[in-house]
Design an enzyme around this catalytic site. Structure first.
Site, PDB file in Angstrom:
ATOM      1  CE1 TYR A  58      43.049  37.050  51.778  1.00  0.00           C
ATOM      2  CE2 TYR A  58      41.472  36.604  53.530  1.00  0.00           C
ATOM      3  CZ  TYR A  58      42.782  36.773  53.109  1.00  0.00           C
ATOM      4  OH  TYR A  58      43.799  36.652  54.014  1.00  0.00           O
ATOM      5  CB  CYS A  89      37.522  39.748  56.322  1.00  0.00           C
ATOM      6  SG  CYS A  89      37.479  39.253  54.591  1.00  0.00           S
ATOM      7  CB  CYS A 199      32.549  44.174  51.513  1.00  0.00           C
ATOM      8  SG  CYS A 199      34.331  44.278  51.244  1.00  0.00           S
ATOM      9  CB  THR A 200      35.204  45.398  56.550  1.00  0.00           C
ATOM     10  OG1 THR A 200      36.188  44.542  55.941  1.00  0.00           O
ATOM     11  CG2 THR A 200      34.349  44.607  57.524  1.00  0.00           C
ATOM     12  CG  HIS A 201      37.915  46.560  51.413  1.00  0.00           C
ATOM     13  ND1 HIS A 201      38.065  45.360  52.072  1.00  0.00           N
ATOM     14  CD2 HIS A 201      39.155  46.893  50.958  1.00  0.00           C
ATOM     15  CE1 HIS A 201      39.333  44.974  52.003  1.00  0.00           C
ATOM     16  NE2 HIS A 201      40.015  45.897  51.333  1.00  0.00           N
TER      17      HIS A 201
HETATM   18  N1  DGL Z   1      36.936  43.393  53.554  1.00  0.00           N
HETATM   19  C1  DGL Z   1      36.638  42.121  52.960  1.00  0.00           C
HETATM   20  C2  DGL Z   1      35.195  41.728  53.263  1.00  0.00           C
HETATM   21  O1  DGL Z   1      34.618  42.265  54.198  1.00  0.00           O
HETATM   22  C3  DGL Z   1      37.001  42.115  51.503  1.00  0.00           C
HETATM   23  C4  DGL Z   1      37.146  40.771  50.919  1.00  0.00           C
HETATM   24  C5  DGL Z   1      38.048  40.699  49.709  1.00  0.00           C
HETATM   25  O2  DGL Z   1      39.254  40.865  49.854  1.00  0.00           O
HETATM   26  O3  DGL Z   1      37.522  40.424  48.620  1.00  0.00           O
HETATM   27  O4  DGL Z   1      34.611  40.878  52.638  1.00  0.00           O
END
Ligand code: DGL
Length: 294
Positions: A58, A89, A199-201
């Protein structure tokens, strides 16, 4: 087909609402780090997870696209019976949580970078922060930064390429380590002793990050705080699942692509052999994309 945008109304809490699942959503696999914390704190809650991996990251999308997807997925999760929604997210929260909150009649819990805990912990008063470009440029993030960084210098670094790496289950390749090194070394050089994972990733990259920063930085991941906030919201609204004392309730895993990587990461992170459903969640913008591609 037009997506369904319901008018806001009040949530009818019935005696059965508490047994309904909690919806958790992310642009992709990152929200699994939040799901892990929620399962640990609230083992009686049934969970439905949606990874919008078909449209990740995103962080490279425009604001309208992110709001459109967040609302459509929230509506889809409500149609699956969700009694509450965790927007796991940072990017979707920063960009569209107010918009979606006005349009969904269930409680929403969002995530934001842990600037406040960083301000409480940093001794050098210099903190690094990794987040997506969309999060960093959002008004919501700028306000958060202003609120908590009066005497804290925050070095904001867009994590270009990191979400893509996690989405392909790359958490330790030499190319990824080199990319991270480029982001983290300037923070170390500037004396940062704290790193906010905005970011949760990024919690999936903790081992790779540690291999670069060693013990010089405290890593701030907000997934446990989000689980606690969900607990407060469910309790406040009389929506807590009845306690059973059993093992965590089974989660349902859904992906807007084929689900292979969601399956792999759920196995690696949660130790569960998740059956992943591949689901279609159309929205105004994805229907436009499909029409243009046809
Ligand atoms: N896990 C999403 C976050 O916390 C990632 C956003 C992305 O897809 O760029 O922002």
């Amino acid at each position: 087909m037009r997506p369904y945008y319901p008018a806001p109304n009040l949530l009818n809490v019935s005696p059965h609402s508490s047994a309904l699942p909690v919806g958790i959503f992310d642009s992709g696999l990152g929200g699994l780090s939040v799901l892990r914390a929620v399962r640990k704190l609230l083992p009686d809650e049934r969970l439905v997870y949606v990874a919008d991996s078909r449209y990740a990251p995103y962080g490279q999308r425009d604001d309208d696209f992110i709001a459109d997807r967040t609302l459509a997925i929230g509506q889809w999760l409500m149609a699956q019976g969700a009694k509450a929604l965790v927007v796991a997210c940072n990017t979707a929260t920063a960009q569209s949580i107010e918009f979606v909150r006005e349009r969904l009649p269930i409680p929403l819990v969002g995530v934001e970078p842990g600037i406040k805990p960083a301000a409480l912990r940093s001794k050098t008063r210099v903190a690094g922060l990794l987040a997506t470009q969309v999060t960093l440029r959002s008004a919501r993030f700028q306000a958060l930064l202003e609120r908590h960084s009066a005497d804290l210098r925050v070095l904001c670094q867009p994590g270009h390429g990191l979400v893509e790496a996690v989405e392909r289950c790359d958490v330790d390749s030499p190319a990824l380590i080199a990319l991270l090194h480029g982001y983290l070394q300037p923070m170390l050089d500037a004396g940062a002793d704290t790193l906010v994972l905005g970011c949760t990733h990024y919690p999936f990259l903790d081992t790779a990050i540690r291999s670069i920063v060693g013990e010089q930085m405290t890593l701030i991941d907000t997934s446990v705080a989000i689980a606690k906030q969900l607990e407060r919201v469910l309790t406040r609204d009389g929506l807590r699942a009845p306690a059973t004392g059993d093992a965590p309730a089974p989660a349902r895993f859904c992906s807007t692509n084929d689900g292979t990587h969601l399956h792999m990461l759920a196995a690696a992170l949660l130790g569960i052999d998740a059956q992943v459903e591949s689901v279609r969640i159309p929205s105004r913008r994805t229907l436009e994309l499909e029409a243009n591609a046809a």
